[in-house]
Design a protein around this motif. Structure first.
Motif, PDB file in Angstrom:
ATOM      1  N   PRO A 249       0.803  -1.223   0.000  1.00 14.09           N
ATOM      2  CA  PRO A 249       0.000   0.000   0.000  1.00 14.09           C
ATOM      3  C   PRO A 249       0.841   1.280   0.000  1.00 14.09           C
ATOM      4  CG  PRO A 249      -0.905  -1.565   1.553  1.00 14.09           C
ATOM      5  CD  PRO A 249       0.418  -2.134   1.098  1.00 14.09           C
ATOM      6  N   GLY A 250       0.480   2.202  -0.934  1.00 19.06           N
ATOM      7  CA  GLY A 250       1.147   3.496  -0.985  1.00 19.06           C
ATOM      8  C   GLY A 250       2.528   3.479  -1.599  1.00 19.06           C
ATOM      9  N   ARG A 251       2.891   2.375  -2.268  1.00 24.24           N
ATOM     10  CA  ARG A 251       4.209   2.313  -2.906  1.00 24.24           C
ATOM     11  C   ARG A 251       4.019   1.996  -4.385  1.00 24.24           C
ATOM     12  NH1 ARG A 251       8.907  -0.393   0.627  1.00 24.24           N
ATOM     13  NH2 ARG A 251      10.025   0.839  -0.932  1.00 24.24           N
ATOM     14  N   CYS A 252       4.648   2.830  -5.241  1.00 24.70           N
ATOM     15  CA  CYS A 252       4.461   2.660  -6.673  1.00 24.70           C
ATOM     16  C   CYS A 252       5.656   3.232  -7.421  1.00 24.70           C
ATOM     17  CB  CYS A 252       3.167   3.342  -7.134  1.00 24.70           C
ATOM     18  SG  CYS A 252       3.180   5.155  -6.944  1.00 24.70           S
ATOM     19  N   ASP A 253       5.658   3.025  -8.737  1.00 22.10           N
ATOM     20  CA  ASP A 253       6.709   3.580  -9.589  1.00 22.10           C
ATOM     21  C   ASP A 253       6.606   5.109  -9.582  1.00 22.10           C
ATOM     22  OD1 ASP A 253       7.563   4.642 -12.438  1.00 22.10           O
ATOM     23  OD2 ASP A 253       8.619   2.752 -12.156  1.00 22.10           O
ATOM     24  N   ILE A 254       7.722   5.812  -9.326  1.00 22.65           N
ATOM     25  CA  ILE A 254       7.662   7.264  -9.167  1.00 22.65           C
ATOM     26  C   ILE A 254       7.394   8.012 -10.459  1.00 22.65           C
ATOM     27  CG2 ILE A 254       9.070   7.325  -7.086  1.00 22.65           C
ATOM     28  CD1 ILE A 254      11.479   7.968  -8.748  1.00 22.65           C
ATOM     29  N   MET A 255       7.498   7.315 -11.603  1.00 23.26           N
ATOM     30  CA  MET A 255       7.196   7.964 -12.878  1.00 23.26           C
ATOM     31  C   MET A 255       5.781   7.660 -13.342  1.00 23.26           C
ATOM     32  SD  MET A 255      10.701   7.825 -15.112  1.00 23.26           S
ATOM     33  CE  MET A 255       9.982   8.907 -16.342  1.00 23.26           C
ATOM     34  N   THR A 256       5.391   6.384 -13.295  1.00 22.30           N
ATOM     35  CA  THR A 256       4.110   5.963 -13.875  1.00 22.30           C
ATOM     36  C   THR A 256       2.990   5.830 -12.866  1.00 22.30           C
ATOM     37  OG1 THR A 256       4.594   3.604 -13.629  1.00 22.30           O
ATOM     38  CG2 THR A 256       5.391   4.704 -15.637  1.00 22.30           C
ATOM     39  N   GLY A 257       3.316   5.625 -11.599  1.00 21.34           N
ATOM     40  CA  GLY A 257       2.296   5.373 -10.597  1.00 21.34           C
ATOM     41  C   GLY A 257       1.836   3.929 -10.561  1.00 21.34           C
ATOM     42  N   HIS A 258       2.437   3.077 -11.394  1.00 14.03           N
ATOM     43  CA  HIS A 258       2.072   1.655 -11.388  1.00 14.03           C
ATOM     44  C   HIS A 258       2.507   1.017 -10.077  1.00 14.03           C
ATOM     45  CE1 HIS A 258       1.959   1.475 -16.086  1.00 14.03           C
ATOM     46  NE2 HIS A 258       1.076   2.295 -15.574  1.00 14.03           N
ATOM     47  N   CYS A 259       1.636   0.151  -9.557  1.00 12.99           N
ATOM     48  CA  CYS A 259       1.875  -0.431  -8.243  1.00 12.99           C
ATOM     49  C   CYS A 259       3.058  -1.390  -8.233  1.00 12.99           C
ATOM     50  CB  CYS A 259       0.634  -1.178  -7.777  1.00 12.99           C
ATOM     51  SG  CYS A 259      -0.737  -0.081  -7.313  1.00 12.99           S
ATOM     52  N   ASN A 260       3.773  -1.349  -7.129  1.00 16.57           N
ATOM     53  CA  ASN A 260       4.817  -2.339  -6.887  1.00 16.57           C
ATOM     54  C   ASN A 260       4.207  -3.520  -6.144  1.00 16.57           C
ATOM     55  OD1 ASN A 260       6.702  -0.529  -7.931  1.00 16.57           O
ATOM     56  ND2 ASN A 260       7.158   0.355  -5.926  1.00 16.57           N
ATOM     57  N   GLY A 261       4.568  -4.726  -6.534  1.00 21.88           N
ATOM     58  CA  GLY A 261       4.116  -5.909  -5.800  1.00 21.88           C
ATOM     59  C   GLY A 261       2.677  -6.298  -6.036  1.00 21.88           C
ATOM     60  N   GLY A 262       2.145  -5.962  -7.211  1.00 21.72           N
ATOM     61  CA  GLY A 262       0.788  -6.385  -7.511  1.00 21.72           C
ATOM     62  C   GLY A 262      -0.254  -5.598  -6.747  1.00 21.72           C
ATOM     63  N   CYS A 263      -1.468  -6.190  -6.644  1.00 20.59           N
ATOM     64  CA  CYS A 263      -2.595  -5.500  -6.013  1.00 20.59           C
ATOM     65  C   CYS A 263      -3.096  -6.283  -4.805  1.00 20.59           C
ATOM     66  CB  CYS A 263      -3.746  -5.348  -6.997  1.00 20.59           C
ATOM     67  SG  CYS A 263      -3.354  -4.398  -8.479  1.00 20.59           S
ATOM     68  N   GLN A 264      -3.814  -5.596  -3.944  1.00 21.00           N
ATOM     69  CA  GLN A 264      -4.491  -6.271  -2.849  1.00 21.00           C
ATOM     70  C   GLN A 264      -5.672  -7.072  -3.404  1.00 21.00           C
ATOM     71  OE1 GLN A 264      -5.278  -4.007   0.733  1.00 21.00           O
ATOM     72  NE2 GLN A 264      -3.733  -2.475   0.169  1.00 21.00           N
ATOM     73  N   VAL A 265      -6.137  -8.023  -2.600  1.00 22.62           N
ATOM     74  CA  VAL A 265      -7.250  -8.884  -3.011  1.00 22.62           C
ATOM     75  C   VAL A 265      -8.473  -8.020  -3.331  1.00 22.62           C
ATOM     76  CG1 VAL A 265      -8.840 -10.697  -2.286  1.00 22.62           C
ATOM     77  CG2 VAL A 265      -6.425 -10.828  -1.668  1.00 22.62           C
ATOM     78  N   GLY A 266      -9.062  -8.287  -4.487  1.00 23.31           N
ATOM     79  CA  GLY A 266     -10.255  -7.556  -4.900  1.00 23.31           C
ATOM     80  C   GLY A 266      -9.973  -6.372  -5.803  1.00 23.31           C
ATOM     81  N   TRP A 267      -8.697  -6.190  -6.151  1.00 23.00           N
ATOM     82  CA  TRP A 267      -8.332  -5.050  -7.007  1.00 23.00           C
ATOM     83  C   TRP A 267      -7.442  -5.509  -8.145  1.00 23.00           C
ATOM     84  CZ3 TRP A 267     -10.523  -0.353  -6.147  1.00 23.00           C
ATOM     85  CH2 TRP A 267     -11.163  -0.183  -4.907  1.00 23.00           C
ATOM     86  N   THR A 268      -7.555  -4.816  -9.285  1.00 25.95           N
ATOM     87  CA  THR A 268      -6.737  -5.152 -10.444  1.00 25.95           C
ATOM     88  C   THR A 268      -6.386  -3.865 -11.210  1.00 25.95           C
ATOM     89  OG1 THR A 268      -6.594  -6.568 -12.408  1.00 25.95           O
ATOM     90  CG2 THR A 268      -8.703  -5.472 -12.010  1.00 25.95           C
ATOM     91  N   GLY A 269      -5.574  -4.012 -12.254  1.00 26.27           N
ATOM     92  CA  GLY A 269      -5.136  -2.854 -13.034  1.00 26.27           C
ATOM     93  C   GLY A 269      -3.718  -2.451 -12.672  1.00 26.27           C
ATOM     94  N   ALA A 270      -3.064  -1.726 -13.583  1.00 31.02           N
ATOM     95  CA  ALA A 270      -1.674  -1.322 -13.360  1.00 31.02           C
ATOM     96  C   ALA A 270      -1.517  -0.498 -12.092  1.00 31.02           C
ATOM     97  CB  ALA A 270      -1.168  -0.532 -14.566  1.00 31.02           C
ATOM     98  N   MET A 271      -2.564   0.273 -11.756  1.00 30.23           N
ATOM     99  CA  MET A 271      -2.526   1.106 -10.555  1.00 30.23           C
ATOM    100  C   MET A 271      -3.508   0.594  -9.505  1.00 30.23           C
ATOM    101  SD  MET A 271      -2.345   4.743 -12.619  1.00 30.23           S
ATOM    102  CE  MET A 271      -1.863   5.778 -11.246  1.00 30.23           C
ATOM    103  N   CYS A 272      -3.950  -0.651  -9.713  1.00 32.09           N
ATOM    104  CA  CYS A 272      -4.878  -1.298  -8.775  1.00 32.09           C
ATOM    105  C   CYS A 272      -6.113  -0.431  -8.531  1.00 32.09           C
ATOM    106  CB  CYS A 272      -4.178  -1.615  -7.453  1.00 32.09           C
ATOM    107  SG  CYS A 272      -2.722  -2.675  -7.659  1.00 32.09           S
ATOM    108  N   GLU A 273      -6.608   0.119  -9.632  1.00 27.62           N
ATOM    109  CA  GLU A 273      -7.717   1.058  -9.531  1.00 27.62           C
ATOM    110  C   GLU A 273      -9.075   0.425  -9.846  1.00 27.62           C
ATOM    111  OE1 GLU A 273      -6.486   1.229 -13.890  1.00 27.62           O
ATOM    112  OE2 GLU A 273      -5.627   0.733 -11.924  1.00 27.62           O
ATOM    113  N   LYS A 274      -9.072  -0.859 -10.266  1.00 34.85           N
ATOM    114  CA  LYS A 274     -10.320  -1.522 -10.660  1.00 34.85           C
ATOM    115  C   LYS A 274     -10.697  -2.588  -9.640  1.00 34.85           C
ATOM    116  CE  LYS A 274      -9.153  -0.910 -15.543  1.00 34.85           C
ATOM    117  NZ  LYS A 274      -8.849  -1.603 -16.825  1.00 34.85           N
ATOM    118  N   ALA A 275     -11.898  -2.438  -9.097  1.00 31.90           N
ATOM    119  CA  ALA A 275     -12.382  -3.421  -8.120  1.00 31.90           C
ATOM    120  C   ALA A 275     -13.085  -4.567  -8.848  1.00 31.90           C
ATOM    121  CB  ALA A 275     -13.342  -2.763  -7.154  1.00 31.90           C
TER     122      ALA A 275
END
Length: 287
Positions: A249-275
């Motif tokens: 949580p709260g950690r991502c690529d500083i240029m793209t905002g893409h999540c590091n380490g995948g997403c939490q359960v129930g979320w998907t997308g490069a930025m884990c923005e889709k439930a």
């Protein structure tokens, strides 16, 4: 009015300190426009480098139409330029410029804009006269304008009476010379425009004197854009927050905002923005 800003300090001991910053007149012989013109006194006369005859009809001044509610003049610098200051020489009729001069009434209330388009409203306001009087308005006037843009625009209006004391009834301009000083090459600043702006400045532009960035490209912050975004932030000027639904949580690529380490359960997308919902099939058949 020359292409040099000169500061000289003198003392009783005879000590002389000299600081020179040379800026080019970017407006000289450039393409121009004005919203109305008297006879042959066209807009280009304000960028021809000639201002020895400061009468309105001497052939060296751009004269707007009479009886107008607005007057507007602009110069196209040819490209986006870093600007330091602007000098405006108004007509004097070759007589002393003082509170009794009739032209002061027409000069009062003027504004100067810098814009990347021909529309002043798309740009930034460098200066608007709200304080000068017939006795205090200088001529020529030197305006600090540390911005970057393609068009320098002079504007005045008489659209909303009553006007302040000393103002003319109509908008009227007699511009004998408008000089826009700055760096001809984009991305430079300092004495003689010889220093390159920091490489991470947004769009490659910086303050023409100090070299500080107006904004930073992705992932950088600081006056000269030399520091990486702090943890949890990303993007231009590090103004965006990493998603709290990232696997970490709260950690991502500083240029793209893409999540590091995948997403939490129930979320998907490069930025884990889709439930999404996990559907589990359970066999409830009795045997």
């Amino acid at each position: 009015m020359t292409g040099m800003v000169l500061l000289v300090c003198c003392g009783w001991t005879g000590l002389l300190c000299l600081s020179v910053q040379a800026y080019e007149n970017l407006a000289l012989h450039k393409s121009v426009w004005q919203n109305s013109t008297v006879l042959s006194f066209t807009a280009d006369l304000a960028v021809d480098g000639q201002y020895t005859d400061l009468t309105y009809n001497g052939g060296q001044c751009a004269v707007s139409g009479w009886g107008q509610t607005t007057t507007e003049w602009r110069v196209d610098l040819g490209d986006v330029r870093s600007i330091h200051h602007i000098v405006i020489q108004y007509a004097t009729g070759n007589r002393v410029w003082d509170e009794n001069h009739p032209y002061t009434a027409y000069f009062l209330g003027f504004s100067v804009y810098i814009s990347n388009t021909t529309n002043k409203e798309d740009g930034v306001l460098c200066f608007r006269d709200t304080n000068y009087t017939n006795a205090t308005i200088p001529n020529p006037v030197n305006i600090s304008c540390p911005y970057h843009g393609r068009n320098a625009i002079y504007y005045n209006n008489r659209t909303y009476p009553p006007y302040p004391e000393g103002y003319s009834m109509y908008a009227f301009s007699v511009l004998c010379e408008v000089e826009v000083y700055g760096c001809a090459s984009p991305g430079y600043y300092g004495e003689n425009c010889s220093l390159e702006c920091p490489q991470n400045c947004q769009d490659g532009y910086c303050d023409i004197v100090e070299g500080t960035c107006f904004g930073c490209s992705h992932r950088y912050i600081g006056p000269r854009c030399t520091k990486d975004c702090p943890e949890g932030l990303y993007g231009c000027n590090c103004l965006k927050n990493c998603s709290m639904t990232c696997g970490d949580p709260g950690r991502c690529d500083i240029m793209t905002g893409h999540c590091n380490g995948g997403c939490q359960v129930g979320w998907t997308g490069a930025m884990c923005e889709k439930a999404f919902w996990c559907m589990v099939n359970i066999d409830l058949t009795w045997h």
